[in-house]
Scaffold this active site. Structure first.
Site, PDB file in Angstrom:
ATOM      1  N   LEU A   1      12.486   0.448 -11.081  1.00 35.96           N
ATOM      2  CA  LEU A   1      13.535   1.467 -10.899  1.00 35.96           C
ATOM      3  C   LEU A   1      14.913   0.855 -11.107  1.00 35.96           C
ATOM      4  O   LEU A   1      15.137  -0.318 -10.780  1.00 35.96           O
ATOM      5  CB  LEU A   1      13.422   2.080  -9.497  1.00 35.96           C
ATOM      6  CG  LEU A   1      12.128   2.861  -9.246  1.00 35.96           C
ATOM      7  CD1 LEU A   1      11.923   3.117  -7.751  1.00 35.96           C
ATOM      8  CD2 LEU A   1      12.134   4.182 -10.026  1.00 35.96           C
TER       9      LEU A   1
ATOM     10  N   SER B   1      -5.443   4.385  -4.844  1.00 34.83           N
ATOM     11  CA  SER B   1      -6.151   4.253  -3.554  1.00 34.83           C
ATOM     12  C   SER B   1      -5.153   4.195  -2.400  1.00 34.83           C
ATOM     13  O   SER B   1      -5.417   4.728  -1.321  1.00 34.83           O
ATOM     14  CB  SER B   1      -7.074   3.032  -3.543  1.00 34.83           C
ATOM     15  OG  SER B   1      -6.332   1.842  -3.484  1.00 34.83           O
TER      16      SER B   1
ATOM     17  N   HIS C   1       2.872  -4.850  -2.087  1.00 40.55           N
ATOM     18  CA  HIS C   1       2.626  -5.866  -3.119  1.00 40.55           C
ATOM     19  C   HIS C   1       1.441  -6.735  -2.690  1.00 40.55           C
ATOM     20  O   HIS C   1       1.379  -7.164  -1.535  1.00 40.55           O
ATOM     21  CB  HIS C   1       3.889  -6.721  -3.307  1.00 40.55           C
ATOM     22  CG  HIS C   1       3.759  -7.699  -4.415  1.00 40.55           C
ATOM     23  ND1 HIS C   1       3.848  -7.338  -5.741  1.00 40.55           N
ATOM     24  CD2 HIS C   1       3.482  -9.034  -4.408  1.00 40.55           C
ATOM     25  CE1 HIS C   1       3.665  -8.398  -6.506  1.00 40.55           C
ATOM     26  NE2 HIS C   1       3.436  -9.444  -5.719  1.00 40.55           N
TER      27      HIS C   1
ATOM     28  N   GLU D   1      -4.423  -3.758   2.494  1.00 40.54           N
ATOM     29  CA  GLU D   1      -3.261  -2.935   2.093  1.00 40.54           C
ATOM     30  C   GLU D   1      -3.334  -1.565   2.763  1.00 40.54           C
ATOM     31  O   GLU D   1      -2.330  -1.026   3.223  1.00 40.54           O
ATOM     32  CB  GLU D   1      -3.230  -2.753   0.573  1.00 40.54           C
ATOM     33  CG  GLU D   1      -2.877  -4.001  -0.194  1.00 40.54           C
ATOM     34  CD  GLU D   1      -2.769  -3.743  -1.695  1.00 40.54           C
ATOM     35  OE1 GLU D   1      -2.335  -2.661  -2.103  1.00 40.54           O
ATOM     36  OE2 GLU D   1      -3.115  -4.661  -2.468  1.00 40.54           O
TER      37      GLU D   1
HETATM   38  C1  GRF Z   1      -2.244  -2.473  -5.195  1.00 33.53           C
HETATM   39  O1  GRF Z   1      -2.879  -3.710  -5.159  1.00 33.53           O
HETATM   40  C2  GRF Z   1      -0.783  -2.619  -4.854  1.00 33.53           C
HETATM   41  O2  GRF Z   1      -0.525  -3.643  -3.948  1.00 33.53           O
HETATM   42  C3  GRF Z   1      -0.170  -2.960  -6.181  1.00 33.53           C
HETATM   43  O3  GRF Z   1      -0.893  -2.196  -7.112  1.00 33.53           O
HETATM   44  C4  GRF Z   1      -2.187  -1.902  -6.600  1.00 33.53           C
HETATM   45  C5  GRF Z   1      -2.311  -0.415  -6.629  1.00 33.53           C
HETATM   46  O4  GRF Z   1      -3.587   0.003  -6.243  1.00 33.53           O
HETATM   47  N1  GRF Z   1       1.255  -2.737  -6.168  1.00 33.53           N
HETATM   48  P1  GRF Z   1      -3.854   1.556  -6.029  1.00 33.53           P
HETATM   49  O5  GRF Z   1      -3.408   2.274  -7.296  1.00 33.53           O
HETATM   50  O6  GRF Z   1      -3.101   2.004  -4.825  1.00 33.53           O
HETATM   51  O7  GRF Z   1      -5.347   1.639  -5.840  1.00 33.53           O
END
Ligand code: GRF
Length: 198
Positions: free
Chosen positions: A98, A21, A114, A179
């Site tokens: 990594l 997403s 994160h 996010e």
């Molecule tokens: C998100 O919550 C991000 O913060 C974490 O993993 C999740 C990934 O979600 N690192 P998506 O695959 O971008 O929907």
């Protein structure tokens, strides 16, 4: 951080492992006028990552490497990125750590998102731990990647209230919404003016 002259955009690669997403959100952002990035590659360690579908829809080159031999895979990725002159890597739900050597090749040019208010709750299962500890707030953080897990310089954070009786699912949904706002904002913060050298 990077030199940007004229209307050129920053060649960017997004690394994913799952749903994607944040990848979809970054693709949409990259197509907006205010964006300074253009996405050249989607890289995944998981052939079944749903996010790979977005690369297909938006016609972005994708590479899947299983990371069984991490050194070999990272060397391959580095050569892909060099070929397309990639200057920025956005980790978006990428579950592999990594190597120091890889990070050194992109010092100060790898971002991660994160789902916690770092430095609290580094690593996995953040929402579960936040709820177990009855925190009043959680949130999300965009930070630079260094060789220590979830410990690089923080670029931006957003607080999200934790409700009584919150479930992991509800909390993660509300944080994910933030996010999607935060990642583009962090990129704009790092690359404020494409017309000037920075
Ligand atoms: C998100 O919550 C991000 O913060 C974490 O993993 C999740 C990934 O979600 N690192 P998506 O695959 O971008 O929907």
């Amino acid at each position: 951080m990077a030199k940007l002259i004229g209307p050129d955009k920053i060649n960017t690669a997004v690394f994913i492992s799952g749903t994607g997403s944040n990848l979809l959100n970054l693709i949409k952002f990259s197509k907006s006028k205010k964006s300074k990035i253009t996405i050249k590659f989607v890289i995944s360690n998981n052939l079944n990552a749903k996010g790979l579908g977005y690369a297909k829809i938006y016609n972005i080159e994708k590479k899947v490497l299983n990371f069984k031999n991490q050194r070999f895979c990272e060397r391959k990725i580095l050569s892909y990125l060099k070929r397309k002159n990639v200057k920025l890597i956005c980790l978006a739900g990428f579950l592999k750590i990594l190597s120091k050597n890889f990070i050194n090749n992109f010092q100060g040019k790898i971002l991660n998102i994160h789902p916690s208010l770092l430095p609290k709750y580094k690593g996995l299962n953040t929402h579960k731990r936040v709820l177990q500890n009855k925190e009043k707030f959680s949130g999300c953080t965009v930070h630079l990647v260094n060789s220590k897990l979830d410990s690089g310089k923080i670029i931006l954070q957003k607080k999200v209230k934790v409700f009584k009786n919150d479930s992991e699912k509800n909390l993660s949904k509300r944080i994910l919404i933030q996010e999607h706002k935060l990642y583009p904002k962090a990129i704009i913060k790092l690359f404020p003016n494409p017309q000037k050298k920075s």
